[in-house]
Motif scaffolding. Structure first.
Motif, short mmCIF file in Angstrom:
data_model
loop_
_atom_site.label_atom_id
_atom_site.label_comp_id
_atom_site.label_asym_id
_atom_site.label_seq_id
_atom_site.Cartn_x
_atom_site.Cartn_y
_atom_site.Cartn_z
N GLY A 161 3.43 3.23 7.04
CA GLY A 161 2.07 3.62 7.36
C GLY A 161 1.06 2.90 6.49
O GLY A 161 0.42 1.95 6.90
N SER A 162 0.93 3.34 5.23
CA SER A 162 -0.09 2.79 4.34
C SER A 162 0.38 1.50 3.67
O SER A 162 1.33 1.52 2.87
N VAL A 163 -0.29 0.41 3.97
CA VAL A 163 0.04 -0.88 3.35
C VAL A 163 -0.23 -0.82 1.85
O VAL A 163 0.58 -1.28 1.03
N VAL A 164 -1.35 -0.23 1.47
CA VAL A 164 -1.74 -0.17 0.06
C VAL A 164 -0.69 0.59 -0.75
O VAL A 164 -0.29 0.15 -1.84
N GLU A 165 -0.24 1.73 -0.24
CA GLU A 165 0.76 2.52 -0.97
C GLU A 165 2.06 1.74 -1.16
O GLU A 165 2.69 1.80 -2.22
N VAL A 166 2.47 1.02 -0.13
CA VAL A 166 3.71 0.24 -0.24
C VAL A 166 3.54 -0.90 -1.23
O VAL A 166 4.44 -1.17 -2.04
N LEU A 167 2.39 -1.56 -1.22
CA LEU A 167 2.15 -2.63 -2.18
C LEU A 167 2.18 -2.09 -3.61
O LEU A 167 2.75 -2.72 -4.51
N GLN A 168 1.60 -0.93 -3.81
CA GLN A 168 1.63 -0.32 -5.14
C GLN A 168 3.06 0.01 -5.56
O GLN A 168 3.43 -0.17 -6.72
N GLN A 169 3.86 0.48 -4.61
CA GLN A 169 5.25 0.79 -4.92
C GLN A 169 6.03 -0.48 -5.25
O GLN A 169 6.85 -0.50 -6.18
N LEU A 170 5.78 -1.56 -4.51
CA LEU A 170 6.44 -2.83 -4.80
C LEU A 170 6.13 -3.29 -6.22
O LEU A 170 7.02 -3.72 -6.97
N LYS A 171 4.86 -3.20 -6.58
CA LYS A 171 4.45 -3.66 -7.91
C LYS A 171 5.06 -2.79 -9.01
O LYS A 171 5.45 -3.29 -10.07
N LYS A 172 5.18 -1.49 -8.76
CA LYS A 172 5.82 -0.59 -9.73
C LYS A 172 7.27 -0.99 -9.98
O LYS A 172 7.80 -0.80 -11.07
N PHE A 189 3.93 -23.99 -3.02
CA PHE A 189 4.94 -24.76 -3.75
C PHE A 189 4.91 -24.44 -5.25
O PHE A 189 5.87 -24.71 -5.96
N GLU A 190 3.80 -23.89 -5.73
CA GLU A 190 3.65 -23.58 -7.15
C GLU A 190 4.18 -22.19 -7.52
O GLU A 190 4.17 -21.81 -8.68
N VAL A 191 4.61 -21.43 -6.53
CA VAL A 191 5.08 -20.07 -6.77
C VAL A 191 6.53 -20.08 -7.24
O VAL A 191 7.35 -20.85 -6.74
N ASP A 192 6.84 -19.21 -8.18
CA ASP A 192 8.22 -19.03 -8.64
C ASP A 192 8.88 -17.96 -7.78
O ASP A 192 8.75 -16.77 -8.04
N PHE A 193 9.59 -18.39 -6.75
CA PHE A 193 10.25 -17.45 -5.84
C PHE A 193 11.61 -16.98 -6.35
O PHE A 193 12.27 -16.18 -5.70
N LYS A 194 12.02 -17.47 -7.52
CA LYS A 194 13.30 -17.03 -8.06
C LYS A 194 13.22 -15.59 -8.55
O LYS A 194 14.23 -14.92 -8.69
N ARG A 195 12.02 -15.13 -8.80
CA ARG A 195 11.81 -13.74 -9.21
C ARG A 195 11.72 -12.84 -7.98
O ARG A 195 11.53 -13.32 -6.86
N SER A 196 11.86 -11.54 -8.18
CA SER A 196 11.73 -10.58 -7.07
C SER A 196 10.37 -10.78 -6.41
O SER A 196 9.33 -10.73 -7.07
#
Length: 254
Positions: A161-172, A189-196
């Motif tokens: 439902g809430s995109v904002v709530e899910v983004l906050q959960q991902l960051k937590k 190309f400059e992003v480190d995708f090896k991290r979560s």
């Protein structure tokens, strides 16, 4: 038989019925085989080896005429078999709770072909799963199902439902949120995708809303040195996912 045909027709035509019944329809031997363990019942007009196999398993298989099958078929050239299948149930934790997740988050994707391509590519690169926001085209739309080519049965897909709530959960949970924006000065190309990581792909026309971009850890663009003004969402997601695969699995070790 009429009851089964009517039920199939209702599932195909009405999202409300799909939600109430927690079932949907797949058509063609490949998709029916992919969904074998989720099948409620089968309709067929051709005596295919797959149908014989499903009958041996004790599944309910109902034969209909070619005309009856064509009347409910969603394709130009029917292949003689379809199945009503049960929806799989996943929670967000099934996607986020794995080691070093690589997630695709679709926000407002409208084109069935784009969503199908994103799911198929996510499967190909062994992504942890796909998150779908409210307002994204229905996962169980027949065009989406066909364009996934069975990949929708290979990885967790969660509708939220809430995109904002899910983004906050991902960051937590220490998942870095990578958003895409056409004019962003930083290249993906400059992003480190090896991290979560969670790659957010926005609506084909309007992109991602400002509040979503504001919550991202990084906002990046895909360089386009040619004359094309944009890429469709399915292509954009695929390019970024394969950059993530390259970094995670094929980077040179110095």
């Amino acid at each position: 038989m009429k009851r089964q045909l009517r039920f199939v027709d209702n599932l195909l035509e009405k999202n409300r019925i799909r939600q109430e019944e927690q079932k949907f329809v797949v058509e063609g031997p490949h998709l029916v085989a992919e969904a074998e363990n989720l099948i409620d019942f089968v309709l067929y007009s051709e005596e295919l080896p797959l149908v014989a196999k499903l009958k041996k398993k004790g599944l309910n298989c109902f034969k209909v005429t070619k005309k009856q099958f064509a009347d409910v078929s969603q394709v130009e050239t029917p292949q003689g078999v379809l199945a009503v299948v049960n929806k799989r149930k996943f929670e967000l934790e099934d996607i986020v709770g794995v080691i070093n997740p690589m997630i695709v988050f679709c926000v407002g994707i409208q084109d069935p072909g784009n969503l199908g391509t994103i799911i198929r590519t996510a499967d190909a690169v062994s992504a942890s799963g796909v998150i779908l926001s409210r307002g994204t085209v229905d996962l169980y739309n027949s065009k989406v199902i066909r364009s996934t080519m069975g990949s929708m049965f290979h990885l967790p897909i969660v509708q939220i439902g809430s995109v904002v709530e899910v983004l906050q959960q991902l960051k937590k949970q220490q998942v870095r949120v990578i958003a895409t924006a056409g004019q962003a000065p930083k290249s993906f190309f400059e992003v480190d995708f090896k991290r979560s990581s969670a790659i957010i792909i926005g609506n084909e026309g309007s992109g991602l809303p400002a509040d979503i971009l504001g919550l991202a850890d990084e906002v990046v663009s895909i360089p386009m040195p040619g004359r094309a003004e944009s890429l469709n969402a399915g292509v954009a997601a695929s390019i970024m996912l394969y950059e993530a695969v390259k970094q995670r699995k094929y980077a040179r070790k110095n």
